[in-house]
Design an enzyme around this catalytic site. Sequence first.
Site, PDB file in Angstrom:
ATOM      1  N   ASP A  28       0.847  -1.195   0.000  1.00  0.00           N
ATOM      2  CA  ASP A  28       0.000   0.000   0.000  1.00  0.00           C
ATOM      3  C   ASP A  28       0.885   1.249   0.000  1.00  0.00           C
ATOM      4  O   ASP A  28       1.900   1.313   0.695  1.00  0.00           O
ATOM      5  CB  ASP A  28      -0.916  -0.009   1.237  1.00  0.00           C
ATOM      6  N   ASN A  85     -12.953  -3.200   2.637  1.00  0.00           N
ATOM      7  CA  ASN A  85     -13.831  -2.051   2.833  1.00  0.00           C
ATOM      8  C   ASN A  85     -14.840  -1.981   1.681  1.00  0.00           C
ATOM      9  O   ASN A  85     -14.441  -1.984   0.518  1.00  0.00           O
ATOM     10  CB  ASN A  85     -13.011  -0.760   2.889  1.00  0.00           C
ATOM     11  N   VAL A  94     -11.156   2.944  -3.503  1.00  0.00           N
ATOM     12  CA  VAL A  94     -10.837   2.468  -4.856  1.00  0.00           C
ATOM     13  C   VAL A  94     -11.865   1.395  -5.233  1.00  0.00           C
ATOM     14  O   VAL A  94     -11.933   0.344  -4.576  1.00  0.00           O
ATOM     15  CB  VAL A  94      -9.403   1.895  -4.936  1.00  0.00           C
ATOM     16  N   HIS A  98     -10.270  -5.256  -3.166  1.00  0.00           N
ATOM     17  CA  HIS A  98      -8.923  -5.505  -2.655  1.00  0.00           C
ATOM     18  C   HIS A  98      -8.997  -5.920  -1.202  1.00  0.00           C
ATOM     19  O   HIS A  98      -9.825  -5.411  -0.445  1.00  0.00           O
ATOM     20  CB  HIS A  98      -8.024  -4.276  -2.816  1.00  0.00           C
ATOM     21  N   HIS A 100      -6.949  -5.887   2.270  1.00  0.00           N
ATOM     22  CA  HIS A 100      -5.814  -5.309   2.979  1.00  0.00           C
ATOM     23  C   HIS A 100      -5.241  -6.392   3.888  1.00  0.00           C
ATOM     24  O   HIS A 100      -5.984  -6.998   4.675  1.00  0.00           O
ATOM     25  CB  HIS A 100      -6.264  -4.153   3.879  1.00  0.00           C
TER      26      HIS A 100
HETATM   27  P1  5GP Z   1      -9.719   1.339   0.347  1.00  0.00           P
HETATM   28  O1  5GP Z   1      -9.746   2.657   1.081  1.00  0.00           O
HETATM   29  O2  5GP Z   1     -10.468   1.446  -0.982  1.00  0.00           O
HETATM   30  O3  5GP Z   1     -10.130   0.164   1.158  1.00  0.00           O
HETATM   31  O4  5GP Z   1      -8.194   1.064   0.018  1.00  0.00           O
HETATM   32  C1  5GP Z   1      -7.517   1.662  -1.037  1.00  0.00           C
HETATM   33  C2  5GP Z   1      -6.060   1.620  -0.678  1.00  0.00           C
HETATM   34  O5  5GP Z   1      -5.305   1.867  -1.844  1.00  0.00           O
HETATM   35  C3  5GP Z   1      -5.631   2.656   0.354  1.00  0.00           C
HETATM   36  O6  5GP Z   1      -5.109   1.996   1.503  1.00  0.00           O
HETATM   37  C4  5GP Z   1      -4.610   3.498  -0.378  1.00  0.00           C
HETATM   38  O7  5GP Z   1      -3.538   3.908   0.453  1.00  0.00           O
HETATM   39  C5  5GP Z   1      -4.148   2.575  -1.480  1.00  0.00           C
HETATM   40  N1  5GP Z   1      -3.692   3.258  -2.679  1.00  0.00           N
HETATM   41  C6  5GP Z   1      -4.286   4.322  -3.291  1.00  0.00           C
HETATM   42  N2  5GP Z   1      -3.598   4.681  -4.382  1.00  0.00           N
HETATM   43  C7  5GP Z   1      -2.537   3.833  -4.463  1.00  0.00           C
HETATM   44  C8  5GP Z   1      -1.455   3.708  -5.394  1.00  0.00           C
HETATM   45  O8  5GP Z   1      -1.324   4.447  -6.382  1.00  0.00           O
HETATM   46  N3  5GP Z   1      -0.547   2.732  -5.150  1.00  0.00           N
HETATM   47  C9  5GP Z   1      -0.649   1.881  -4.080  1.00  0.00           C
HETATM   48  N4  5GP Z   1       0.300   0.956  -3.927  1.00  0.00           N
HETATM   49  N5  5GP Z   1      -1.664   1.973  -3.186  1.00  0.00           N
HETATM   50  C10 5GP Z   1      -2.597   2.939  -3.379  1.00  0.00           C
END
Ligand code: 5GP
Length: 112
Positions: A28, A85, A94, A98, A100
């Site tokens: 991440d 999430n 996003v 995914h 975590h």
């Molecule tokens: P969500 O909030 O949708 O559960 O998780 C999305 C995750 O994607 C977040 O923890 C965020 O830090 C990670 N993330 C967002 N943009 C990028 C990126 O460009 N590269 C990587 N490696 N992680 C990202």
Amino acid sequence: MTLFEKIIAREIPADIVHEDETCIAFRDISPQAPTHILVVPKKVIPRVGDAEIEDKETLGHLLLTAGKIAQDEGIAESGFRVAINHGAHGGETVPHLHLHVLGGRPLQWPPG
Ligand code: 5GP
């Protein structure tokens, strides 16, 4: 194309720790724990509640991969968390499913 599809296509760089025909896993960009890895299916399922019965094998593969990554990262013995999430209240940012994988420190419960 989702952000994670761009990582799968190598259009955006990422620290990839695992890839197979079904999924990819990378660190991440904003880690919330010493180990914070995202496990992402190559098939775009927007979020877990949108998964269909035909995705059953993919969903199982993602969990098995999360467990294997935790072993590889050396956090399985101390303990880790797998989080998904879904939607605004769930904290999803996003819209591409995914998992975590978080570990390397004691994690709070409930997560907030
Ligand atoms: P969500 O909030 O949708 O559960 O998780 C999305 C995750 O994607 C977040 O923890 C965020 O830090 C990670 N993330 C967002 N943009 C990028 C990126 O460009 N590269 C990587 N490696 N992680 C990202």
